[in-house]
Write a protein that holds these residues in place. Sequence first.
Motif, mmCIF file in Angstrom:
data_model
loop_
_atom_site.group_PDB
_atom_site.id
_atom_site.type_symbol
_atom_site.label_atom_id
_atom_site.label_comp_id
_atom_site.label_asym_id
_atom_site.label_seq_id
_atom_site.Cartn_x
_atom_site.Cartn_y
_atom_site.Cartn_z
ATOM 1 N N SER A 2 0.926 -1.289 -0.083
ATOM 2 C CA SER A 2 -0.034 -0.067 0.111
ATOM 3 C C SER A 2 0.964 1.249 -0.073
ATOM 4 O O SER A 2 0.367 2.232 -0.643
ATOM 5 C CB SER A 2 -0.891 -0.014 1.251
ATOM 6 O OG SER A 2 -0.206 0.076 2.308
ATOM 7 N N ASN A 3 2.146 1.186 0.437
ATOM 8 C CA ASN A 3 2.809 2.333 0.591
ATOM 9 C C ASN A 3 3.411 2.723 -0.971
ATOM 10 O O ASN A 3 3.625 3.614 -1.407
ATOM 11 C CB ASN A 3 4.137 2.015 1.417
ATOM 12 C CG ASN A 3 3.743 2.226 2.719
ATOM 13 O OD1 ASN A 3 2.967 3.021 3.410
ATOM 14 N ND2 ASN A 3 4.819 1.680 3.687
ATOM 15 N N SER A 4 3.555 1.531 -1.611
ATOM 16 C CA SER A 4 4.203 1.748 -2.993
ATOM 17 C C SER A 4 3.114 2.364 -3.875
ATOM 18 O O SER A 4 3.290 3.351 -4.689
ATOM 19 C CB SER A 4 4.503 0.265 -3.620
ATOM 20 O OG SER A 4 5.561 -0.114 -2.947
ATOM 21 N N VAL A 5 1.863 1.895 -3.845
ATOM 22 C CA VAL A 5 0.671 2.448 -4.445
ATOM 23 C C VAL A 5 0.572 3.874 -4.001
ATOM 24 O O VAL A 5 0.396 4.706 -4.981
ATOM 25 C CB VAL A 5 -0.516 1.606 -4.044
ATOM 26 C CG1 VAL A 5 -1.783 2.404 -4.809
ATOM 27 C CG2 VAL A 5 -0.529 0.057 -4.622
ATOM 28 N N ALA A 6 0.575 4.259 -2.702
ATOM 29 C CA ALA A 6 0.259 5.742 -2.416
ATOM 30 C C ALA A 6 1.536 6.463 -2.956
ATOM 31 O O ALA A 6 1.275 7.542 -3.236
ATOM 32 C CB ALA A 6 0.292 5.637 -0.760
ATOM 33 N N CYS A 11 3.476 10.758 -6.644
ATOM 34 C CA CYS A 11 4.251 11.064 -7.690
ATOM 35 C C CYS A 11 3.608 11.266 -8.940
ATOM 36 O O CYS A 11 3.939 12.329 -9.595
ATOM 37 C CB CYS A 11 5.439 9.842 -7.818
ATOM 38 S SG CYS A 11 6.426 9.933 -6.317
ATOM 39 N N THR A 12 2.472 10.635 -9.395
ATOM 40 C CA THR A 12 1.771 11.023 -10.280
ATOM 41 C C THR A 12 1.058 12.260 -10.428
ATOM 42 O O THR A 12 1.102 13.108 -11.120
ATOM 43 C CB THR A 12 0.731 9.754 -10.706
ATOM 44 O OG1 THR A 12 1.452 8.611 -10.716
ATOM 45 C CG2 THR A 12 -0.006 9.879 -11.853
ATOM 46 N N ILE A 13 0.454 12.540 -9.235
ATOM 47 C CA ILE A 13 -0.144 13.793 -9.092
ATOM 48 C C ILE A 13 0.838 15.148 -9.090
ATOM 49 O O ILE A 13 0.417 15.967 -9.881
ATOM 50 C CB ILE A 13 -1.110 13.714 -7.717
ATOM 51 C CG1 ILE A 13 -2.085 12.832 -7.803
ATOM 52 C CG2 ILE A 13 -1.468 15.159 -7.224
ATOM 53 C CD1 ILE A 13 -3.108 12.663 -6.834
ATOM 54 N N LEU A 14 1.995 14.777 -8.318
ATOM 55 C CA LEU A 14 2.904 15.922 -8.532
ATOM 56 C C LEU A 14 3.637 16.004 -9.823
ATOM 57 O O LEU A 14 3.634 17.235 -10.401
ATOM 58 C CB LEU A 14 4.045 15.290 -7.505
ATOM 59 C CG LEU A 14 3.826 15.620 -5.856
ATOM 60 C CD1 LEU A 14 4.877 15.158 -5.159
ATOM 61 C CD2 LEU A 14 3.609 17.160 -5.580
ATOM 62 N N GLY A 15 3.855 14.966 -10.645
ATOM 63 C CA GLY A 15 4.177 15.086 -11.830
ATOM 64 C C GLY A 15 3.000 15.798 -12.951
ATOM 65 O O GLY A 15 3.534 16.702 -13.606
ATOM 66 N N PHE A 16 1.978 15.491 -12.743
ATOM 67 C CA PHE A 16 0.957 16.104 -13.740
ATOM 68 C C PHE A 16 0.784 17.697 -13.145
ATOM 69 O O PHE A 16 0.735 18.403 -14.072
ATOM 70 C CB PHE A 16 -0.383 15.581 -13.443
ATOM 71 C CG PHE A 16 -0.405 14.092 -14.300
ATOM 72 C CD1 PHE A 16 -0.542 14.533 -15.620
ATOM 73 C CD2 PHE A 16 -0.836 12.981 -13.718
ATOM 74 C CE1 PHE A 16 -0.546 13.305 -16.531
ATOM 75 C CE2 PHE A 16 -0.982 11.931 -14.800
ATOM 76 C CZ PHE A 16 -0.897 12.040 -16.092
#
Length: 152
Positions: A2-6, A11-16
């Motif tokens: 779950s830590n990997s998914v979070a 990171c995806t949100i920050l990247g976008f």
Amino acid sequence: MSNSVASFIICTILGFGIGFAGYEIAGKEDASSSAKPAETESAPAQAAESSKQEPEAKESSQPETVSASSEVFTSKGCLGCHSVSSLNLQGGATGPDLSKAFTNVEDKHGKPLDEFMKAPTSAVMSGVISGSPLSDEEVQQVVDALKEASEK
């Protein structure tokens, strides 16, 4: 797990978010530079007149086509991401070279270029076009220029 998914989601949100901020900043710079082509609108006309005075008519007709083509590409910011090497239009390397787009878009996106320019099926181009929509005349200018580019 779950830590990997979070971590991935964060990171995806920050990247976008960073990508969107960069796009917005670049868009504001393009908007301030879009006034420049209007101010220098007489420059292509002067260049066309000076090329008419040259004795070689064959060479003078080709630059007029390229400058007419490049006007829509520069005014709409296409060259910020794309080049059209067959028309000698150098631009960004983020997007693909558009020299063969006239023939490749339908295979890649399932619709002819003129329809794609009005309603793109790629996520990136959908965002770009919705932020700076093209008129029917501009779409036709792009299609004509890219048809010429594909024939070279």
